[in-house]
Design a protein around this motif. Structure first.
Motif, short mmCIF file in Angstrom:
data_model
loop_
_atom_site.label_atom_id
_atom_site.label_comp_id
_atom_site.label_asym_id
_atom_site.label_seq_id
_atom_site.Cartn_x
_atom_site.Cartn_y
_atom_site.Cartn_z
N TYR A 1 1.28 2.76 3.48
CA TYR A 1 2.07 1.83 2.68
C TYR A 1 3.56 1.93 2.98
O TYR A 1 4.20 0.93 3.28
CB TYR A 1 1.79 2.06 1.19
CG TYR A 1 0.34 1.76 0.84
CD1 TYR A 1 -0.17 0.47 0.96
CD2 TYR A 1 -0.50 2.77 0.45
CE1 TYR A 1 -1.50 0.20 0.67
CE2 TYR A 1 -1.83 2.51 0.15
CZ TYR A 1 -2.32 1.22 0.27
OH TYR A 1 -3.64 0.96 -0.01
N CYS A 2 4.14 3.13 2.96
CA CYS A 2 5.58 3.28 3.23
C CYS A 2 5.87 3.68 4.67
O CYS A 2 7.00 3.57 5.13
CB CYS A 2 6.21 4.28 2.26
SG CYS A 2 5.71 6.01 2.52
N CYS B 1 3.16 6.53 -3.29
CA CYS B 1 2.60 5.19 -3.04
C CYS B 1 1.23 5.04 -3.70
O CYS B 1 0.92 3.98 -4.26
CB CYS B 1 2.49 4.93 -1.54
SG CYS B 1 4.08 4.58 -0.74
N ASN B 2 0.43 6.09 -3.65
CA ASN B 2 -0.90 6.03 -4.27
C ASN B 2 -0.76 5.82 -5.78
O ASN B 2 -1.47 5.00 -6.37
CB ASN B 2 -1.70 7.29 -3.95
CG ASN B 2 -3.19 7.09 -4.12
OD1 ASN B 2 -3.64 6.09 -4.65
ND2 ASN B 2 -3.95 8.07 -3.65
N ARG C 1 -4.77 -1.30 -8.50
CA ARG C 1 -4.53 -2.71 -8.21
C ARG C 1 -4.96 -3.05 -6.79
O ARG C 1 -5.00 -2.18 -5.91
CB ARG C 1 -3.06 -3.05 -8.40
CG ARG C 1 -2.61 -2.86 -9.86
CD ARG C 1 -1.16 -3.18 -10.06
NE ARG C 1 -0.34 -2.15 -9.43
CZ ARG C 1 0.97 -2.18 -9.38
NH1 ARG C 1 1.63 -3.20 -9.90
NH2 ARG C 1 1.66 -1.20 -8.81
N LEU C 2 -5.22 -4.30 -6.55
CA LEU C 2 -5.51 -4.80 -5.20
C LEU C 2 -4.18 -4.94 -4.45
O LEU C 2 -3.12 -5.13 -5.08
CB LEU C 2 -6.23 -6.13 -5.26
CG LEU C 2 -7.64 -6.10 -5.88
CD1 LEU C 2 -8.15 -7.52 -6.11
CD2 LEU C 2 -8.58 -5.32 -4.99
N GLY D 1 1.80 -6.03 -4.01
CA GLY D 1 2.64 -6.21 -2.82
C GLY D 1 2.61 -5.03 -1.87
O GLY D 1 3.57 -4.82 -1.14
N MET D 2 1.52 -4.28 -1.88
CA MET D 2 1.40 -3.10 -1.01
C MET D 2 0.20 -3.26 -0.09
O MET D 2 -0.91 -2.92 -0.46
CB MET D 2 1.25 -1.83 -1.86
CG MET D 2 2.47 -1.49 -2.69
SD MET D 2 2.21 -0.04 -3.72
CE MET D 2 2.13 1.24 -2.49
N ARG D 3 0.45 -3.81 1.06
CA ARG D 3 -0.62 -3.96 2.04
C ARG D 3 -0.54 -2.81 3.04
O ARG D 3 0.56 -2.44 3.46
CB ARG D 3 -0.50 -5.28 2.77
CG ARG D 3 -0.63 -6.48 1.86
CD ARG D 3 -0.81 -7.77 2.63
NE ARG D 3 -0.73 -8.91 1.77
CZ ARG D 3 -1.71 -9.31 0.96
NH1 ARG D 3 -2.82 -8.64 0.92
NH2 ARG D 3 -1.57 -10.37 0.20
N PRO D 4 -1.69 -2.28 3.47
CA PRO D 4 -1.65 -1.22 4.49
C PRO D 4 -1.01 -1.74 5.77
O PRO D 4 -1.18 -2.91 6.13
CB PRO D 4 -3.12 -0.88 4.72
CG PRO D 4 -3.85 -1.41 3.55
CD PRO D 4 -3.05 -2.57 3.03
N ARG D 5 -0.27 -0.87 6.45
CA ARG D 5 0.38 -1.25 7.70
C ARG D 5 -0.63 -1.64 8.76
O ARG D 5 -0.35 -2.45 9.63
CB ARG D 5 1.27 -0.12 8.19
CG ARG D 5 2.45 0.08 7.27
CD ARG D 5 3.30 1.27 7.64
NE ARG D 5 4.41 1.34 6.72
CZ ARG D 5 5.63 0.91 6.99
NH1 ARG D 5 5.92 0.42 8.17
NH2 ARG D 5 6.58 1.01 6.08
#
Length: 187
Positions: free
Chosen positions: A94-95, A130-131, A137-138, A143-147
């Motif tokens: 995520y980050c 991040c977790n 949530r999805l 607004g957290m999509r995997p890279r």
């Protein structure tokens, strides 16, 4: 200065002279190595200066050995927390920050509370903050999509990723066998 026996592990290569594993590095204790030599299961490629002996026998401890019979690597690695981290190169998906293993968790992209399963294709490496922020949530809801989307890696992919994380200690005799496909410096 005498080197301790515990520091005389042998690098174990497959019959094709590639390490059985890069991460963790395939090492055997000196006892297992000596046993394999006596059982004629390995070829000795390099030795330490340190010797072991009995009343009727002495030998230099092997530092690099190669199996006489090829062991085919598993195509499908085990689904473990560590292998998820290795697949993702120990980076939060995520980050993007690289974290030490104790500071990492894995996250279900589709949370278990929403029907997500604990499988390669739904789990990514995440840092604790991040977790916690993503929670149950999805990705589109927070607004957290995997890279990169999670996937089931092949063993060779984990091996390649593992090569990027050399151990803290590499004996000089191991170096020629670990990074053999890197470009050589001109002499």
């Amino acid at each position: 200065m005498t080197v301790s026996l515990e520091s005389c592990s042998a690098l174990v290569l497959n019959a094709d002279f590639r390490p059985l594993s890069y991460f963790p590095l395939s090492l055997w204790s000196w006892q297992d190595t000596v046993k394999a030599v006596f059982l004629d299961r390995v070829n000795i490629l390099s030795e330490y200066d340190r010797e072991v002996h009995s009343p009727s026998f002495q030998m230099k401890l092997p530092s690099v050995i190669a199996l006489k019979e090829f062991i085919a690597p598993s195509r499908n690695p085990a689904f473990t927390r560590f292998n998820v981290f290795l697949r993702d190169s120990f980076n939060c998906q995520y980050c993007g920050r690289r974290q030490p293993t104790p500071d990492l968790t894995f996250d279900h992209v589709i949370p278990r509370s929403r029907g997500g399963r604990t499988v390669w294709e739904n789990v990514v490496t995440a840092c604790c903050s991040c977790n916690l922020h993503k929670g149950s949530r999805l990705p589109h809801e927070c607004g957290m999509r995997p890279r990169q989307p999670p996937w089931r890696p092949m063993s060779y992919e984990l091996q390649e990723n593992g090569r990027a994380f050399p151990p803290n200690y590499l004996h000089e005799s191991w170096r020629d066998y670990l990074y053999w496909d890197t470009e050589l410096d001109p002499v």
